[in-house]
Design an enzyme around this catalytic site. Sequence first.
Site, PDB file in Angstrom:
ATOM      1  CB  CYS A  79     -41.551 -35.727  17.384  1.00  0.00           C
ATOM      2  SG  CYS A  79     -40.542 -34.388  16.673  1.00  0.00           S
ATOM      3  CG  HIS A 183     -42.149 -37.833  13.187  1.00  0.00           C
ATOM      4  ND1 HIS A 183     -43.304 -37.374  13.782  1.00  0.00           N
ATOM      5  CD2 HIS A 183     -41.286 -36.796  13.208  1.00  0.00           C
ATOM      6  CE1 HIS A 183     -43.145 -36.106  14.140  1.00  0.00           C
ATOM      7  NE2 HIS A 183     -41.921 -35.733  13.806  1.00  0.00           N
ATOM      8  CD  GLU A 185     -45.641 -40.092  13.038  1.00  0.00           C
ATOM      9  OE1 GLU A 185     -45.584 -38.849  13.085  1.00  0.00           O
ATOM     10  OE2 GLU A 185     -45.019 -40.827  13.843  1.00  0.00           O
TER      11      GLU A 185
END
Length: 202
Positions: A79, A183, A185
């Site tokens: 990001c 992202h 994750e």
Amino acid sequence: MKRIVIIDYGLGNLRSVQKGLEHVGANPAISGNPEEILTADGIILPGVGAFIDAMKCLIPLKGVIAEFAESGKPMLGICLGQQVLMSSSEEGRLTGGLDLIQGRVLRFPKSELKVPHMGWNNIRIKQDHPLFKGISDGSFVYFVHSYYVDTTAENTLASCEYGLDFSASVVNSKGNVMGTQFHPEKSGTTGLKILKNFVEMC
């Protein structure tokens, strides 16, 4: 087990990245210690917030990160962490980045589309690279950003369309410094596979 360090410089979703890496079998450390960073097998530079704030916080680690990048070991910016890898950003005022990858960070132009670009969107894979091993073209990943990276085709691993075509993932000429605007994750099985691929590169 490979040593992966998530760089703690005062900005970033450290815990969510840590949990994502643990989910794919890694045992990451969170550190801002230069020695721990330089001796790691791979490093991750997370980030949320403003580009200028990130660069101020990164001043003490700028040389360390450049040295790590030069070593050829894998590094991933996520990001805002991708954005600071670039040469400059127009956020706030023109601000210099880490300049590990040539390119600019620009604000999405005014249009009927909402800014920030928030939510799931699909990516187009542009290069064969270990970070995207086993990832299907058109896979959906999760974004939250108001600025985007503008760089060359050579430095673009994957692109995304949101009013314009932007670099959703970038890479340097050596192939070891990478970034994702999205992202991983927070991107379900696709994102976890990308994190697993990064761990396997280390």
